[in-house]
Scaffold this motif. Structure first.
Motif, mmCIF file in Angstrom:
data_model
loop_
_atom_site.group_PDB
_atom_site.id
_atom_site.type_symbol
_atom_site.label_atom_id
_atom_site.label_comp_id
_atom_site.label_asym_id
_atom_site.label_seq_id
_atom_site.Cartn_x
_atom_site.Cartn_y
_atom_site.Cartn_z
ATOM 1 N N UNK A 66 0.833 -1.207 0.000
ATOM 2 C CA UNK A 66 0.000 0.000 0.000
ATOM 3 C C UNK A 66 0.864 1.252 0.000
ATOM 4 N N UNK A 67 1.885 1.277 0.838
ATOM 5 C CA UNK A 67 2.770 2.448 0.876
ATOM 6 C C UNK A 67 3.541 2.617 -0.425
ATOM 7 N N UNK A 68 3.967 1.515 -1.039
ATOM 8 C CA UNK A 68 4.645 1.600 -2.334
ATOM 9 C C UNK A 68 3.722 2.200 -3.386
ATOM 10 N N UNK A 69 2.455 1.775 -3.386
ATOM 11 C CA UNK A 69 1.506 2.320 -4.345
ATOM 12 C C UNK A 69 1.279 3.810 -4.098
ATOM 13 N N UNK A 70 1.107 4.192 -2.842
ATOM 14 C CA UNK A 70 0.861 5.603 -2.537
ATOM 15 C C UNK A 70 2.066 6.464 -2.913
ATOM 16 N N UNK A 71 3.276 5.959 -2.710
ATOM 17 C CA UNK A 71 4.475 6.686 -3.136
ATOM 18 C C UNK A 71 4.500 6.832 -4.658
ATOM 19 N N UNK A 72 4.178 5.734 -5.353
ATOM 20 C CA UNK A 72 4.150 5.744 -6.811
ATOM 21 C C UNK A 72 3.127 6.753 -7.339
ATOM 22 N N UNK A 73 1.923 6.714 -6.786
ATOM 23 C CA UNK A 73 0.858 7.582 -7.285
ATOM 24 C C UNK A 73 1.138 9.048 -6.940
ATOM 25 N N UNK A 74 1.826 9.283 -5.848
ATOM 26 C CA UNK A 74 2.193 10.653 -5.474
ATOM 27 C C UNK A 74 3.115 11.267 -6.523
ATOM 28 N N UNK A 75 4.092 10.499 -6.973
ATOM 29 C CA UNK A 75 5.013 10.985 -8.006
ATOM 30 C C UNK A 75 4.252 11.246 -9.305
ATOM 31 N N UNK A 76 3.358 10.328 -9.665
ATOM 32 C CA UNK A 76 2.580 10.491 -10.899
ATOM 33 C C UNK A 76 1.637 11.692 -10.805
ATOM 34 N N UNK A 77 1.032 11.903 -9.641
ATOM 35 C CA UNK A 77 0.130 13.044 -9.470
ATOM 36 C C UNK A 77 0.881 14.362 -9.588
ATOM 37 N N UNK A 78 2.084 14.421 -9.041
ATOM 38 C CA UNK A 78 2.874 15.654 -9.121
ATOM 39 C C UNK A 78 3.251 15.994 -10.563
ATOM 40 N N UNK B 85 -3.109 21.452 -0.338
ATOM 41 C CA UNK B 85 -4.128 20.817 -1.170
ATOM 42 C C UNK B 85 -3.658 19.458 -1.664
ATOM 43 N N UNK B 86 -2.376 19.359 -2.022
ATOM 44 C CA UNK B 86 -1.832 18.084 -2.474
ATOM 45 C C UNK B 86 -1.853 17.058 -1.337
ATOM 46 N N UNK B 87 -1.507 17.502 -0.140
ATOM 47 C CA UNK B 87 -1.560 16.603 1.018
ATOM 48 C C UNK B 87 -2.974 16.094 1.264
ATOM 49 N N UNK B 88 -3.963 16.977 1.115
ATOM 50 C CA UNK B 88 -5.354 16.552 1.281
ATOM 51 C C UNK B 88 -5.751 15.554 0.195
ATOM 52 N N UNK B 89 -5.277 15.774 -1.022
ATOM 53 C CA UNK B 89 -5.570 14.843 -2.116
ATOM 54 C C UNK B 89 -4.927 13.482 -1.863
ATOM 55 N N UNK B 90 -3.724 13.492 -1.307
ATOM 56 C CA UNK B 90 -3.058 12.219 -1.004
ATOM 57 C C UNK B 90 -3.763 11.492 0.147
ATOM 58 N N UNK B 91 -4.270 12.231 1.119
ATOM 59 C CA UNK B 91 -5.045 11.611 2.195
ATOM 60 C C UNK B 91 -6.321 10.983 1.633
ATOM 61 N N UNK B 92 -6.949 11.663 0.675
ATOM 62 C CA UNK B 92 -8.140 11.111 0.030
ATOM 63 C C UNK B 92 -7.786 9.860 -0.769
ATOM 64 N N UNK B 93 -6.626 9.874 -1.426
ATOM 65 C CA UNK B 93 -6.180 8.690 -2.176
ATOM 66 C C UNK B 93 -5.935 7.524 -1.227
ATOM 67 N N UNK B 94 -5.314 7.805 -0.088
ATOM 68 C CA UNK B 94 -5.075 6.749 0.904
ATOM 69 C C UNK B 94 -6.406 6.181 1.408
#
Length: 75
Positions: free
Chosen positions: A24-36, A56-65
């Motif tokens: 899960x953490x690997x996916x969230x790290x991956x998607x964070x780079x792609x979102x940026x 705003x990006x942090x809130x979006x990442x929390x929503x993704x998590x």
């Protein structure tokens, strides 16, 4: 009939809770780079008020998590 659970046996990937957390953490790290790398986030993060863009990006990442956790909680 095929369901998402029968198409891909996720349980064979996860041998322990630590494996689940790692994936899960690997996916969230991956998607964070792609979102940026996506134009709307590039603009928001490069704006003069970068702190607001980061918030705003942090809130979006929390929503993704939350989305990811809601999708895999039953596994």
């Amino acid at each position: 009939i095929y369901t998402p659970r029968t198409l891909f046996p996720y349980t064979t990937l996860f041998r322990s809770t630590a494996d689940q957390i790692r994936v899960i953490n690997d996916f969230l790290d991956f998607i964070s780079v792609k979102m940026r790398a996506v134009e709307p986030w590039k603009e928001a993060l490069a704006d003069k008020d970068g702190e607001r863009g980061e918030a705003e990006f942090d809130m979006a990442m929390e929503a993704m998590e939350k989305l990811v956790m809601n999708r895999v909680w039953h596994l």
